[in-house]
Design an enzyme around this catalytic site. Structure first.
Site, short mmCIF file in Angstrom:
data_model
loop_
_atom_site.label_atom_id
_atom_site.label_comp_id
_atom_site.label_asym_id
_atom_site.label_seq_id
_atom_site.Cartn_x
_atom_site.Cartn_y
_atom_site.Cartn_z
N HIS A 193 -7.00 -46.83 -39.02
CA HIS A 193 -6.22 -45.26 -39.52
C HIS A 193 -7.13 -44.75 -37.92
CE1 HIS A 193 -7.57 -40.61 -40.18
NE2 HIS A 193 -7.20 -40.43 -40.16
N ASP A 227 -3.70 -43.06 -48.17
CA ASP A 227 -2.76 -43.29 -48.32
C ASP A 227 -2.51 -44.62 -49.16
OD1 ASP A 227 -1.53 -40.62 -48.23
OD2 ASP A 227 -1.54 -41.25 -46.18
N1 ACO Z 1 -1.21 -53.47 -40.41
C1 ACO Z 1 -1.35 -54.21 -39.21
N2 ACO Z 1 -2.61 -54.72 -38.23
C2 ACO Z 1 -2.78 -53.51 -38.01
C3 ACO Z 1 -2.86 -52.14 -38.70
C4 ACO Z 1 -2.37 -52.15 -39.88
N3 ACO Z 1 -2.21 -51.45 -41.18
N4 ACO Z 1 -3.53 -51.09 -38.44
C5 ACO Z 1 -3.68 -51.58 -37.08
N5 ACO Z 1 -3.90 -52.91 -36.64
C6 ACO Z 1 -3.76 -53.49 -35.63
C7 ACO Z 1 -3.05 -53.09 -34.20
O1 ACO Z 1 -2.02 -54.15 -33.90
C8 ACO Z 1 -4.45 -53.27 -33.17
O2 ACO Z 1 -4.23 -55.04 -33.35
P1 ACO Z 1 -4.30 -55.91 -31.58
O3 ACO Z 1 -5.99 -55.11 -30.92
O4 ACO Z 1 -4.43 -56.78 -32.26
O5 ACO Z 1 -2.65 -55.19 -30.99
C9 ACO Z 1 -5.27 -52.88 -33.80
O6 ACO Z 1 -5.34 -52.67 -34.92
C10 ACO Z 1 -5.43 -51.47 -33.56
O7 ACO Z 1 -4.52 -50.90 -34.10
P2 ACO Z 1 -3.49 -49.53 -33.55
O8 ACO Z 1 -2.29 -49.28 -33.94
O9 ACO Z 1 -3.92 -48.98 -31.98
O10 ACO Z 1 -4.66 -48.32 -33.72
P3 ACO Z 1 -3.77 -46.85 -34.03
O11 ACO Z 1 -5.90 -45.87 -34.05
O12 ACO Z 1 -3.32 -46.08 -32.66
O13 ACO Z 1 -3.19 -46.25 -35.15
C11 ACO Z 1 -2.55 -46.53 -37.19
C12 ACO Z 1 -3.57 -45.95 -36.43
C13 ACO Z 1 -1.37 -45.61 -37.00
C14 ACO Z 1 -3.54 -45.67 -38.76
C15 ACO Z 1 -2.48 -47.84 -37.46
O14 ACO Z 1 -3.49 -48.14 -37.72
C16 ACO Z 1 -0.72 -48.62 -38.59
O15 ACO Z 1 -0.19 -47.92 -37.81
N6 ACO Z 1 -1.67 -48.25 -39.70
C17 ACO Z 1 -1.19 -47.97 -41.03
C18 ACO Z 1 0.03 -47.25 -41.25
C19 ACO Z 1 -0.34 -46.01 -41.94
O16 ACO Z 1 -1.34 -46.23 -43.01
N7 ACO Z 1 -0.47 -44.79 -42.06
C20 ACO Z 1 -0.86 -43.98 -42.63
C21 ACO Z 1 -2.26 -43.33 -41.57
S1 ACO Z 1 -3.34 -42.19 -42.78
C22 ACO Z 1 -2.90 -40.32 -42.37
O17 ACO Z 1 -1.75 -40.45 -41.51
C23 ACO Z 1 -2.13 -39.79 -43.75
#
Ligand code: ACO
Length: 428
Positions: free
Chosen positions: A307, A364
């Site tokens: 998140h 979710d």
């Molecule tokens: N699975 C694997 N790796 C992940 C995940 C995941 N679900 N989420 C983040 N990471 C990793 C990224 O690859 C990144 O790794 P790195 O530092 O080695 O490059 C690190 O964790 C940070 O991730 P970011 O994408 O920079 O974090 P950000 O805050 O931008 O993104 C997000 C948050 C979009 C929710 C992300 O965690 C994601 O894509 N999750 C899956 C989709 C999801 O569940 N979305 C719902 C969010 S809740 C809502 O909107 C109601």
């Protein structure tokens, strides 16, 4: 702590006030930045460090896993309030008295009807259309049937616009699902509670009475409350920014629905279920998918994990996990998908990749499992999220308009070609 921040550029110092929120959060007020520095701007893709507004609606502390609507904890609201009360609280700032709640509900019921011509628009969509596209289009289409714009200086006008959309939106949600299922469109019943009515409109079979199941009413009520607001997320920011151009409420909401659709935002609940299904079909090997999620060469992400703001745990996920167990148990459903989800969660919470990056299950991860138990089609999950988020979007739009915020218009850092002479087509 000082009440100013100093920024030094080329040896010249500029001071900016520090502003403090009621929860002691501190922000640097850079409203004068470009003026005093001769055009220097900030760059912050994804707005990870940028506050777009001051808001009195929702407080969340991602490190401590706190979420409060108007000061009330999400745990308490999910346990003690119903969705309509929470909607009133979000929009108008205080929990309603019984009298205020009854009036709010009665006014909503007066508007729980949709121009019959909307059915023609719905009819024109192919059955395969994604419900989020349909919902966004229909919400936008409402402007054609209610064209007068809201006079935000009139409390009465504002109130009428709010009860109108609170009345019409559940009908659009229900009709979107009925269209998908090939069922005739139905209206609800004015004798029912707000959430009971949504269920009736969604599930009533032609020629049969619809019997309310208190387990489903309670589960949906809770899910809607948990999704009702989440401060300046992608869809809410969209609603505020579209509304900041003084586009109407319905148009702003329609834009918010489109923003919510994406799998990185509200579309995650559908994506989670599809992921869990795929793992099941593939033999239930959660370790294989954990490895994929950690492999930087693989675009696969563990949907429902991580998140932007919660870096400890998502308090909504805790409530939903318990609710998923209860609802499926009460309904007597044994769903292997729930076991896969629990297995994945356990592995992720012990895995250094997820632990180091502070990736926890979000709201979710389990919501789709409950919706599935309620017999709601997977493609409808994000529509249900939109139903819950409606009061949040309305309250944020109302706040933005009442505070007379300026039009949202970010700056950029241009990195393209500098000035060059036009080349005739024969010379390119
Ligand atoms: N699975 C694997 N790796 C992940 C995940 C995941 N679900 N989420 C983040 N990471 C990793 C990224 O690859 C990144 O790794 P790195 O530092 O080695 O490059 C690190 O964790 C940070 O991730 P970011 O994408 O920079 O974090 P950000 O805050 O931008 O993104 C997000 C948050 C979009 C929710 C992300 O965690 C994601 O894509 N999750 C899956 C989709 C999801 O569940 N979305 C719902 C969010 S809740 C809502 O909107 C109601």
């Amino acid at each position: 702590m000082s009440d100013k921040a100093t920024l030094e550029i080329n040896g010249e110092k500029h001071e900016f006030p520090l502003v403090k929120g009621t929860e002691n959060e501190v922000a640097i007020d850079i409203k004068t930045l470009r003026g005093v520095t001769g055009g220097v701007t900030t760059i912050d893709p994804g707005y990870k460090n940028t506050g777009s507004c001051e808001s009195a609606i929702t407080f969340l502390d991602g490190e401590k896993g706190i979420l409060r609507y108007r000061g009330y904890s999400i745990e308490e609201l999910a346990e003690k309030a119903d969705f309509l009360e929470v909607a009133y609280l979000l929009i108008f700032g205080e929990l309603p008295t019984q009298e205020q709640l009854d009036k709010f509900h009665a006014d909503i019921k007066k508007h729980s009807v949709i121009d019959d011509d909307v059915k023609k628009i719905l009819d024109a969509f192919p059955k395969a259309a994604h419900p989020m596209g349909v919902l966004s289009s229909l919400t936008s289409a409402l402007t054609a049937f209610n064209p007068s714009s809201v006079n935000v200086d009139s409390e009465e006008d504002m109130y009428n616009a709010i009860v109108r959309i609170m009345g019409k939106f559940p009908i659009l949600v229900a009709w979107t699902m009925r269209k998908k299922k090939g069922l005739p469109l139905e209206y609800g019943s004015s004798s029912l509670g707000y959430v009971e009515n949504i269920l009736k409109m969604m599930f009533k079979h032609p020629g049969e009475d619809y019997e309310q199941n208190p387990i489903l009413v309670n589960a949906l009520d809770k899910l809607l409350i948990l999704h009702a607001d989440h401060e300046q997320n992608c869809s809410t920011s969209t609603v505020r920014i579209v509304g900041s151009s003084h586009a109407g409420l319905f148009a702003s909401l329609s834009a918010g629905i489109s923003a919510l659709w994406g799998p990185l935002h509200g579309g995650a609940n559908q994506a989670v279920l599809e992921m869990l299904e795929a793992i099941k079909e593939d033999g239930g090997d959660t370790k294989k998918y954990m490895a994929k999620a950690k492999d930087k060469a693989d675009p696969f992400r563990l949907m429902g994990f991580g998140h932007r703001v919660y870096k400890n745990f998502d308090p909504r996920a805790k409530i939903i996990k318990v609710a998923a167990d209860e609802v499926l148990g009460d309904l007597g459903i044994e769903d292997p998908i729930l076991d896969i989800a629990k297995g994945l969660e356990k592995e992720a919470l012990e895995d250094p990749y997820f632990v180091d990056r502070k990736l926890y299950p979000n709201v979710d991860f389990y919501s789709g499992i409950i919706y599935r138990g309620m017999d709601i089609p997977t493609e409808m999950f994000t529509v249900m999220f939109a139903m819950g988020r409606l009061p949040g979007w309305i309250s944020q739009w109302r706040e933005m308009r009442l505070r007379k915020e300026p039009i949202g218009r970010p700056r950029q850092l241009y990195i393209g070609e500098t000035s060059r002479a036009f080349k005739a087509i024969s010379k390119r």
